[in-house]
Design a protein around this motif. Structure first.
Motif: not given
Length: 167
Positions: A40, A45, A48, A51, A55
């Motif tokens: 990152a 980036q 998804d 990520w 999370r």
């Protein structure tokens, strides 16, 4: 025939993620977290799916406590420096970096949630509906003060009339 719903797929995906985390060593999880952090930071980036995994991992108290225990196991202030092995230092540092990164993500998510709540509150307060409610409340307050003033005046007139008849 049983048809799989999107909700059951989400639950299965969460279960797979949780099971995947619970059967991996904490150092391998820490290495994955640090790897995603580096990706990152340098690439700008991550996917998804990665990520979403980060999370969920930052909310997983089992992983957080295992990382915290690993940091204190690998990095002990009372440890004799002659007994320190490179692998212990590397593993402890990786776990500490992963724990810090998960805390950064959690803070970022909390800030985003707080900002969304404040924006939604501002939108509600600035809405036409709130203006109408405020206007209605002001009208009710005005009516109440008028009624109170009328009652006070009626009492005053009654007192004056009573004192006039006493004279």
């Amino acid at each position: 025939m049983w048809k799989e719903s999107s909700e059951s797929r989400k639950i299965m995906k969460l279960y797979e993620i949780f099971e995947g985390v619970s059967f991996q060593s904490i150092v391998s999880i820490a290495e994955k977290i640090v790897g995603l952090k580096s990706k990152a930071k340098f690439d700008g980036q991550i996917s998804d799916a990665d990520w979403q995994w980060l999370r969920l991992t930052c909310e997983n108290q089992n992983v957080i406590s295992k990382l915290s225990r690993a940091v204190s196991t690998y990095i002990t202030p009372t440890m004799n420096y002659n007994d320190v092995q490179d692998e212990f230092m590397r593993s402890g540092g990786t776990c500490a970096e992963a724990l810090n990164y998960l805390e950064e993500i959690r803070q970022e998510l909390n800030y985003e949630a707080e900002t969304k709540i404040l924006q939604a509150t501002d939108e509600v307060l600035q809405s036409e509906e709130m203006a109408q409610i405020a206007q209605q409340q002001a009208y009710i307050d005005l009516q109440n003060s008028y009624t109170q003033a009328t009652n006070d005046n009626a009492e005053l007139v009654t007192k004056l009339a009573n004192s006039a008849t006493d004279i």
